[in-house]
Write a protein that holds these residues in place. Structure first.
Motif, short mmCIF file in Angstrom:
data_model
loop_
_atom_site.label_atom_id
_atom_site.label_comp_id
_atom_site.label_asym_id
_atom_site.label_seq_id
_atom_site.Cartn_x
_atom_site.Cartn_y
_atom_site.Cartn_z
N GLU A 26 0.48 -23.83 -21.36
CA GLU A 26 0.77 -23.95 -22.59
C GLU A 26 2.30 -23.51 -22.86
OE1 GLU A 26 -0.52 -25.29 -25.44
OE2 GLU A 26 -3.00 -25.42 -25.14
N ASP A 70 5.36 -25.34 -24.17
CA ASP A 70 6.66 -25.00 -24.80
C ASP A 70 7.63 -25.03 -24.85
OD1 ASP A 70 4.27 -24.42 -26.48
OD2 ASP A 70 3.96 -22.49 -26.03
N ALA A 114 8.00 -29.29 -23.03
CA ALA A 114 7.84 -30.27 -24.00
C ALA A 114 8.99 -30.75 -24.00
CB ALA A 114 6.95 -29.98 -24.60
N ARG A 174 -3.43 -33.15 -23.97
CA ARG A 174 -3.27 -32.51 -25.38
C ARG A 174 -1.90 -32.84 -26.03
NH1 ARG A 174 -2.93 -28.39 -27.95
NH2 ARG A 174 -4.21 -26.87 -25.72
N ARG A 175 -0.97 -32.08 -24.44
CA ARG A 175 0.75 -31.89 -24.88
C ARG A 175 1.23 -33.16 -24.61
NH1 ARG A 175 2.00 -26.37 -25.65
NH2 ARG A 175 3.85 -27.14 -26.22
#
Length: 397
Positions: free
Chosen positions: A123, A127, A130, A366-367
């Protein structure tokens, strides 16, 4: 043709499967002059060899120093037989003792506890990346979370992660990938620097134990393990986290994007991981030595001969995996692949590797649901006799 069997060739690493299918059908056991080893290509034979350490010995099977020049061997000295004490490179009873010690760090509870750490690392990376909208998956996305998780598990300080990653790459290339003489000497220097680093890490934990793998293993020196065994255990686990798992993730993402099944539905992620390992394994196989004359399919493998157990071919054996060249995301028996080995040498870190692959695909899906391959690129793999890993994978989202 048997003469074409060259596991280090670019085509063989990228797409050898039609070739391997012909070998399974006509010459399931043969002597590869190029490799200097006999090769087992059928699933049943590969699994049986893994299960039979009495006839197919692991002792010294990972020590690929036979490919090194005399000058390189002289430079390495006693370390030319690196991995001679590693758990995958010995037979019982040494194997039993080593595996018992290592397993203390890979309990189900300990592995499960690492999931949240790994999820957070993925994650955090996304961050940062992305907003860019593009990346090289191999260098920017695939490696960092696994490297950091492995470093924390082993006890490598964050400031040393880049050094360890570079040196691990050196030793992989030196021992497990063909290199010209000048490059061998250069890699040998980096490898010796790396061993010195691991030696100092073990010494530091002996004086000041922490809550990490190195401290746990160091505490067993003298009773269950030797100093060299601990150094080799640490070194090889660092290879898995810095190299093998990220390579498998890259292979999986490429496959999933090409198949048009991105993002993977959450309920299918675990099985998708298994099917990706079966069809595009980061490990191409394992070496053994024949402990006695062994006759298979009319071919006698003489005692002391080197044998390659081709898990790459086994994963495409049509007698076990129907329509093996087709990616089947819910294939019922996908997990029966042999990428992690089999029997007493089933990879002790398999549960952690599977957890990392599953978690990474969940977070990435998901991201980055619109992840896609960048157009116009050539997909290439690094040359290796035992592993499949992309040199680059340009992606956009």
């Amino acid at each position: 043709m048997i003469e074409d069997f060259d596991v280090g060739a670019a085509w063989h690493v990228a797409a050898p499967y039609a070739f391997l299918a012909g070998l399974r059908a006509r010459t399931p056991v043969f002597k590869s002059e190029h490799l200097g080893a006999y090769v087992l290509t059928r699933y049943a034979d590969v699994r049986a060899a893994y299960s039979d350490p009495r006839r197919f010995s692991s002792r010294g099977s990972l020590t690929i120093s036979r490919s090194l020049t005399r000058a390189t061997r002289d430079k390495l000295g006693e370390h030319g037989s690196f991995l001679s004490s590693f758990v995958a490179n010995v037979d019982p009873p040494d194997h039993t003792r080593l595996r018992r010690s290592v397993s203390k760090a890979f309990t189900p509870r300990a592995v499960a506890a690492m999931e949240q750490d790994f999820r957070r690392l993925n994650e955090d990376l996304l961050d940062r990346l992305a907003p860019r909208g593009h990346a090289d998956f191999v260098t920017d996305l695939g490696h960092e979370p696994s490297i950091k998780l492995t470093a924390r598990f082993i006890g490598v300080p964050e400031a040393d992660e880049a050094f360890v990653q570079a040196r691990v790459k050196d030793w992989f290339q030196l021992f497990l990938s063909p290199q010209p003489p000048e490059r061998q000497l250069e890699l040998a220097g980096g490898f010796l620097t790396y061993l010195d680093y691991v030696d100092r890490l073990v010494a530091a934990r002996a004086k000041d134990p922490q809550d990490d793998f190195t401290s746990l293993m160091t505490s067993l020196i003298g009773d269950e393990l030797t100093h060299r065994e601990v150094v080799e255990l640490i070194s090889t686990i660092l290879l898995g986290g810095n190299d093998t798992v990220p390579n498998q993730l890259g292979n999986a993402v490429l496959r999933l994007l090409r198949e048009g099944v991105w993002p993977v539905p959450p309920a299918l992620v675990a099985n998708a991981v298994e099917e990706c390992m079966r069809i595009d394994g980061a490990s191409l196989g394992s070496f053994r030595y024949a402990a006695e004359d062994v006759t298979l399919h009319g071919v006698t493998i003489p005692r002391a001969a080197l044998v390659l157990l081709s898990t790459d071919s086994a994963g495409h054996d049509e007698s076990v995996f129907p329509d093996p060249e087709r990616f089947v995301i819910d294939r019922p028996n996908a997990s029966e692949h042999l990428v992690f080995g089999y029997g007493i040498h089933f990879c002790v870190g398999a549960a952690l590797g599977r957890l990392q692959l599953r978690t990474a695909l969940e977070v990435l899906g998901r991201r980055l649901p619109r992840l896609r391959l960048a157009p116009g690129q050539d997909i290439t793999y690094r040359r290796s006799i035992v592993g499949r890993g992309l040199t680059s994978l340009l992606v956009e989202w």
